[in-house]
Design a protein around this motif. Structure first.
Motif, PDB file in Angstrom:
ATOM      1  N   TYR A 183       0.541  14.557  -4.847  1.00 49.15           N
ATOM      2  CA  TYR A 183       1.026  13.760  -3.724  1.00 49.15           C
ATOM      3  C   TYR A 183      -0.141  13.175  -2.929  1.00 49.15           C
ATOM      4  O   TYR A 183      -1.183  13.820  -2.780  1.00 49.15           O
ATOM      5  CB  TYR A 183       1.900  14.606  -2.799  1.00 49.15           C
ATOM      6  CG  TYR A 183       3.149  15.134  -3.469  1.00 49.15           C
ATOM      7  CD1 TYR A 183       4.220  14.277  -3.729  1.00 49.15           C
ATOM      8  CD2 TYR A 183       3.249  16.460  -3.860  1.00 49.15           C
ATOM      9  CE1 TYR A 183       5.374  14.746  -4.358  1.00 49.15           C
ATOM     10  CE2 TYR A 183       4.396  16.941  -4.480  1.00 49.15           C
ATOM     11  CZ  TYR A 183       5.449  16.076  -4.733  1.00 49.15           C
ATOM     12  OH  TYR A 183       6.585  16.539  -5.351  1.00 49.15           O
ATOM     13  N   ASP A 184       0.069  11.952  -2.445  1.00 49.47           N
ATOM     14  CA  ASP A 184      -0.933  11.279  -1.619  1.00 49.47           C
ATOM     15  C   ASP A 184      -0.653  11.470  -0.136  1.00 49.47           C
ATOM     16  O   ASP A 184      -1.527  11.246   0.699  1.00 49.47           O
ATOM     17  CB  ASP A 184      -0.948   9.780  -1.925  1.00 49.47           C
ATOM     18  CG  ASP A 184      -1.220   9.504  -3.394  1.00 49.47           C
ATOM     19  OD1 ASP A 184      -2.261   9.964  -3.887  1.00 49.47           O
ATOM     20  OD2 ASP A 184      -0.381   8.841  -4.039  1.00 49.47           O
ATOM     21  N   LEU A 185       0.581  11.855   0.203  1.00 51.52           N
ATOM     22  CA  LEU A 185       0.966  12.010   1.600  1.00 51.52           C
ATOM     23  C   LEU A 185       2.148  12.960   1.703  1.00 51.52           C
ATOM     24  O   LEU A 185       3.051  12.939   0.868  1.00 51.52           O
ATOM     25  CB  LEU A 185       1.366  10.653   2.200  1.00 51.52           C
ATOM     26  CG  LEU A 185       1.853  10.654   3.653  1.00 51.52           C
ATOM     27  CD1 LEU A 185       0.712  10.995   4.605  1.00 51.52           C
ATOM     28  CD2 LEU A 185       2.470   9.307   4.023  1.00 51.52           C
ATOM     29  N   GLU A 188       0.837  -1.209   0.000  1.00 50.89           N
ATOM     30  CA  GLU A 188       0.000   0.000   0.000  1.00 50.89           C
ATOM     31  C   GLU A 188       0.870   1.257   0.000  1.00 50.89           C
ATOM     32  O   GLU A 188       0.544   2.247  -0.653  1.00 50.89           O
ATOM     33  CB  GLU A 188      -0.928  -0.002   1.219  1.00 50.89           C
ATOM     34  CG  GLU A 188      -2.009  -1.064   1.171  1.00 50.89           C
ATOM     35  CD  GLU A 188      -2.907  -0.921  -0.046  1.00 50.89           C
ATOM     36  OE1 GLU A 188      -3.347   0.216  -0.335  1.00 50.89           O
ATOM     37  OE2 GLU A 188      -3.155  -1.943  -0.717  1.00 50.89           O
ATOM     38  N   VAL A 189       1.974   1.208   0.745  1.00 49.22           N
ATOM     39  CA  VAL A 189       2.889   2.358   0.776  1.00 49.22           C
ATOM     40  C   VAL A 189       3.483   2.597  -0.608  1.00 49.22           C
ATOM     41  O   VAL A 189       3.655   3.755  -1.040  1.00 49.22           O
ATOM     42  CB  VAL A 189       4.012   2.124   1.815  1.00 49.22           C
ATOM     43  CG1 VAL A 189       5.040   3.252   1.757  1.00 49.22           C
ATOM     44  CG2 VAL A 189       3.426   2.024   3.218  1.00 49.22           C
ATOM     45  N   LYS A 202       2.159   2.357  -3.378  1.00 45.81           N
ATOM     46  CA  LYS A 202       1.198   3.002  -4.274  1.00 45.81           C
ATOM     47  C   LYS A 202       1.136   4.521  -4.071  1.00 45.81           C
ATOM     48  O   LYS A 202       0.565   5.232  -4.894  1.00 45.81           O
ATOM     49  CB  LYS A 202      -0.197   2.415  -4.046  1.00 45.81           C
ATOM     50  CG  LYS A 202      -0.323   0.932  -4.364  1.00 45.81           C
ATOM     51  CD  LYS A 202      -1.713   0.416  -4.005  1.00 45.81           C
ATOM     52  CE  LYS A 202      -1.837  -1.079  -4.237  1.00 45.81           C
ATOM     53  NZ  LYS A 202      -3.183  -1.584  -3.828  1.00 45.81           N
ATOM     54  N   LYS A 203       1.727   5.006  -3.002  1.00 41.35           N
ATOM     55  CA  LYS A 203       1.600   6.417  -2.654  1.00 41.35           C
ATOM     56  C   LYS A 203       2.726   7.262  -3.243  1.00 41.35           C
ATOM     57  O   LYS A 203       3.871   6.828  -3.329  1.00 41.35           O
ATOM     58  CB  LYS A 203       1.600   6.581  -1.128  1.00 41.35           C
ATOM     59  CG  LYS A 203       0.426   5.939  -0.431  1.00 41.35           C
ATOM     60  CD  LYS A 203       0.493   6.147   1.082  1.00 41.35           C
ATOM     61  CE  LYS A 203      -0.698   5.507   1.785  1.00 41.35           C
ATOM     62  NZ  LYS A 203      -0.636   5.687   3.249  1.00 41.35           N
ATOM     63  N   LYS A 204       2.366   8.475  -3.615  1.00 38.37           N
ATOM     64  CA  LYS A 204       3.356   9.480  -3.998  1.00 38.37           C
ATOM     65  C   LYS A 204       3.582  10.353  -2.762  1.00 38.37           C
ATOM     66  O   LYS A 204       2.661  11.019  -2.290  1.00 38.37           O
ATOM     67  CB  LYS A 204       2.858  10.312  -5.171  1.00 38.37           C
ATOM     68  CG  LYS A 204       2.671   9.494  -6.448  1.00 38.37           C
ATOM     69  CD  LYS A 204       2.160  10.344  -7.587  1.00 38.37           C
ATOM     70  CE  LYS A 204       1.981   9.509  -8.864  1.00 38.37           C
ATOM     71  NZ  LYS A 204       1.438  10.328  -9.977  1.00 38.37           N
ATOM     72  N   ILE A 205       4.812  10.298  -2.256  1.00 37.29           N
ATOM     73  CA  ILE A 205       5.099  10.878  -0.940  1.00 37.29           C
ATOM     74  C   ILE A 205       6.042  12.058  -1.058  1.00 37.29           C
ATOM     75  O   ILE A 205       7.029  12.019  -1.797  1.00 37.29           O
ATOM     76  CB  ILE A 205       5.699   9.811  -0.003  1.00 37.29           C
ATOM     77  CG1 ILE A 205       4.775   8.589   0.077  1.00 37.29           C
ATOM     78  CG2 ILE A 205       5.943  10.385   1.394  1.00 37.29           C
ATOM     79  CD1 ILE A 205       5.387   7.390   0.772  1.00 37.29           C
TER      80      ILE A 205
END
Length: 295
Positions: free
Chosen positions: A188-190, A102-103, A105-108
């Protein structure tokens, strides 16, 4: 005793040390911290773990000389030792404990302000080692205060340096860089923001405009580091939390920054401590239910 294996001055007021602490190195994760004491009469100083080497059994700390104890630490050299080196303390970053797929998949986006670059680095490094490249903004007042640039370049997807006075990299606050990146089409997702309290507050105000969930590290308000002094008490949403045992990372949207900053000011004086003790109870100042300070 805990041997100082390496010392490097990063800038006139900030230095790095590798300390031999095998048990801490074996169990620590990005986001956690240690408490160091120079000698049996020394002050207990909470410090974020900047890096670790499990095979060598070392922990890397980065320290800024502010008060008497950190100035004494600055005088220590390779071959000297610390009396105590306790950890790992606090909770690891959620990026480390969450489901890795899941991590991925994120744009951080990481936003590091000043000394906050040190606790940002191990998280970015951990992600890089697991095939995840994150963007990183590093902000400092001036070029001379930019730290760990080469180390960060090696692990970040994209590194953006900005200085308040425009002496290096981009010019302006980290919030301006966030605005610029979004304007350039970045999504960004996070966001993970670590640095001075005021910087994190305005970083959160900026990311809210773009609906980017934001994690902040409340390590700037820690004093005792074990939940006993009450200095790191803060309100997160409608709950009372303590940065050293419940954090140091929290949902930035829910943190009451103004209250936390006001507590920091009060806790620096005896009069302020007395006022907080009157308002919140003795010992722990209440709220955690762990030490009896709220009974």
């Amino acid at each position: 005793m805990y041997l100082i294996k390496k010392k490097r001055v990063l800038c006139p007021s900030i230095f790095l040390m590798d300390v031999e602490a095998p048990r801490v190195a074996q169990y620590c994760e990005p986001g956690q911290f240690i408490i160091v004491r120079i000698d049996e009469n020394g002050e207990r100083i909470p410090l974020t773990i900047c890096d670790y080497d499990r095979e060598a059994g070392t922990i890397t700390i980065v320290v800024q000389t502010i008060g008497a104890s950190t100035k004494r630490m600055m005088e220590l050299e390779e071959g000297d030792s610390f009396r105590d080196f306790v950890g790992p303390l606090g909770c690891p970053s959620e990026l480390v404990t969450d489901d890795l797929e899941e991590v991925k998949k994120k744009k951080i986006l990481f936003v590091a302000g000043g000394l906050g670059t040190a606790p940002v680095y191990p998280q970015v490094k951990w992600l890089h080692e697991h095939g995840i490249d994150a963007d990183v903004i590093v902000g400092a007042k001036t070029k001379d205060l930019v730290i760990l640039e080469e180390e960060m370049k090696a692990v970040a997807g994209n590194l953006y340096i900005t200085t308040d006075d425009g002496s290096y990299g981009r010019s302006g606050m980290v919030t301006k860089v966030i605005d610029d990146l979004v304007a350039e089409g970045k999504q960004y997702d996070l966001c993970v923001s670590i640095g001075p309290m005021i910087m994190m507050k305005f970083c959160v105000l900026t990311t809210k405009k773009y609906n980017i969930p934001t994690i902040v590290s409340m390590n700037p308000i820690m004093v005792d580091g074990t939940g006993m002094c009450g200095a790191c008490r803060l309100t997160v949403g409608d709950e009372v939390k303590f940065a050293c045992i419940d954090g140091p990372e929290f949902d930035g949207y829910k943190v009451n920054f103004d209250e936390a900053m006001e507590r920091m000011k009060l806790y620096r004086t005896q009069e302020g401590e007395a006022l907080l003790a009157l308002q919140e109870g003795k010992t722990h100042h209440g709220g955690c239910g762990n030490c009896g300070g709220d009974k």
